[in-house]
Scaffold this active site. Structure first.
Site, PDB file in Angstrom:
ATOM      1  N   SER A  28       5.731  28.535  -9.529  1.00 43.09           N
ATOM      2  CA  SER A  28       4.587  28.758  -8.640  1.00 43.09           C
ATOM      3  C   SER A  28       4.790  28.079  -7.284  1.00 43.09           C
ATOM      4  O   SER A  28       3.952  27.291  -6.833  1.00 43.09           O
ATOM      5  CB  SER A  28       3.289  28.273  -9.303  1.00 43.09           C
ATOM      6  OG  SER A  28       2.178  28.972  -8.787  1.00 43.09           O
ATOM      7  N   LYS A  88       0.516  35.822  -6.640  1.00 47.51           N
ATOM      8  CA  LYS A  88       1.967  35.991  -6.672  1.00 47.51           C
ATOM      9  C   LYS A  88       2.362  37.240  -7.470  1.00 47.51           C
ATOM     10  O   LYS A  88       3.418  37.824  -7.232  1.00 47.51           O
ATOM     11  CB  LYS A  88       2.629  34.754  -7.260  1.00 47.51           C
ATOM     12  CG  LYS A  88       2.616  33.540  -6.345  1.00 47.51           C
ATOM     13  CD  LYS A  88       3.324  32.357  -6.980  1.00 47.51           C
ATOM     14  CE  LYS A  88       3.438  31.178  -6.022  1.00 47.51           C
ATOM     15  NZ  LYS A  88       2.143  30.580  -5.697  1.00 47.51           N
ATOM     16  N   SER A 117      -2.682  31.223  -6.679  1.00 44.46           N
ATOM     17  CA  SER A 117      -1.333  31.680  -7.007  1.00 44.46           C
ATOM     18  C   SER A 117      -1.269  32.836  -7.996  1.00 44.46           C
ATOM     19  O   SER A 117      -0.174  33.361  -8.241  1.00 44.46           O
ATOM     20  CB  SER A 117      -0.492  30.513  -7.522  1.00 44.46           C
ATOM     21  OG  SER A 117      -0.099  29.686  -6.447  1.00 44.46           O
ATOM     22  N   ARG A 121      -6.842  23.877 -17.613  1.00 42.74           N
ATOM     23  CA  ARG A 121      -6.877  25.328 -17.818  1.00 42.74           C
ATOM     24  C   ARG A 121      -5.924  25.749 -18.936  1.00 42.74           C
ATOM     25  O   ARG A 121      -6.253  26.629 -19.740  1.00 42.74           O
ATOM     26  CB  ARG A 121      -6.552  26.068 -16.521  1.00 42.74           C
ATOM     27  CG  ARG A 121      -5.137  25.826 -16.049  1.00 42.74           C
ATOM     28  CD  ARG A 121      -4.831  26.321 -14.664  1.00 42.74           C
ATOM     29  NE  ARG A 121      -3.496  25.857 -14.282  1.00 42.74           N
ATOM     30  CZ  ARG A 121      -2.982  26.001 -13.079  1.00 42.74           C
ATOM     31  NH1 ARG A 121      -3.668  26.596 -12.124  1.00 42.74           N
ATOM     32  NH2 ARG A 121      -1.766  25.552 -12.813  1.00 42.74           N
TER      33      ARG A 121
END
Length: 274
Positions: A118, A73, A70, A256
């Site tokens: 997202s 994007k 993603s 993360r």
């Protein structure tokens, strides 16, 4: 920390910096953050005021390519706005009625919310509206994912998710740096709109802008990304974090973000003193 002399990172130095001796530091103190979260990976930070790179796992940072997931994007939105497929971040795409794992995506959404939440199906539809030929032309112009040759789009609504196109952490850091300074081959307005969507935290001490990505390699390992920048005292510092785990139950999405915050705190960010 080890200092490397005369190293030029592929997509960052060539495009933005003259290669200078001793501008890259290998910081092994970051190993603990990867070990304690039971992941492998790499991290890079570019200190724009000083022109210094701090890298953990240099070879992986500049040479190992992975699906962008993603984080694409960012590029998808840039191309859509630039080509007029989307007017701006208020452009709405209607929900297709099929429930998505992220409940926030199960609605008619403007680009701004689809980006920040997202929403994969939203951006898959956006890619279909852009079309394969236009998308290919634009990523070629951008030089996206060129570390190991020209990437070729196969499936217009899945190429950033299915491992058919891959990017290095070096390329990712180069992308966000160019975006911040509006140096990408898009109009300034287009780049400003996308930058505004990336601003996730805005406090008196700092501004944190980023895009996340989550996917799987061909071997089934989970891949997590966070790429972006942090601003303190009107100075920008650019980062790319990439993590990998073979634990099918690992919550890479949470890992993360925790790691990014821990590493940036380790370097003294969030206090408005940088």
């Amino acid at each position: 920390m080890r200092r490397f002399a005369s190293i030029c990172l592929a997509s960052v130095c060539i495009n933005f910096l003259s290669c200078s001796p001793n501008n890259v530091t290998d910081d092994q103190s970051l190993k603990k953050y990867f070990d304690e979260n039971k992941v492998s990976g790499t991290f890079g930070l570019f200190d724009n005021p000083s022109g210094q790179f701090t890298i953990y796992k240099l070879a992986r940072f500049k040479d190992s390519a992975y699906l962008p997931a993603s984080t694409f994007k960012i590029v998808n939105a840039l191309i859509a706005i630039e080509t007029g497929v989307a007017k701006d971040d208020s452009t709405v795409i209607k929900w297709n009625g099929r429930p998505w794992t992220n409940a926030a995506c199960n609605a008619d959404l403007p680009m701004y919310l689809a980006f920040r939440n997202s929403c994969v199906p939203w951006f898959q539809e956006l890619a279909r509206r852009i079309g394969k030929d236009t998308m290919q032309k634009e990523i070629d112009s951008l030089g996206y994912g060129r570390r190991y040759g020209r990437p070729v789009i196969k499936n217009i609504d899945a190429f950033w998710l299915d491992n058919s196109i891959k990017v290095t952490a070096d390329e990712q850091l180069g992308l966000v740096k160019r975006l911040y300074f509006e140096q990408l081959p898009f109009q300034a307005r287009t780049q400003r709109i996308v930058k505004q969507m990336m601003l996730m935290e805005n406090s008196t001490n700092y501004k944190l802008s980023y895009k996340t990505g989550l996917g799987r390699r061909e071997n089934g390992n989970a891949i997590g990304w966070i790429i972006g920048w942090i601003e303190e005292n009107r100075h920008a510092y650019f980062f790319a974090l990439q993590v990998e785990s073979n634990d099918q139950q690992a919550d890479i999405g949470s890992v993360r973000m925790k790691m990014l915050k821990d590493i940036l705190s380790h370097y003294g960010f969030f206090k408005g003193r940088k």
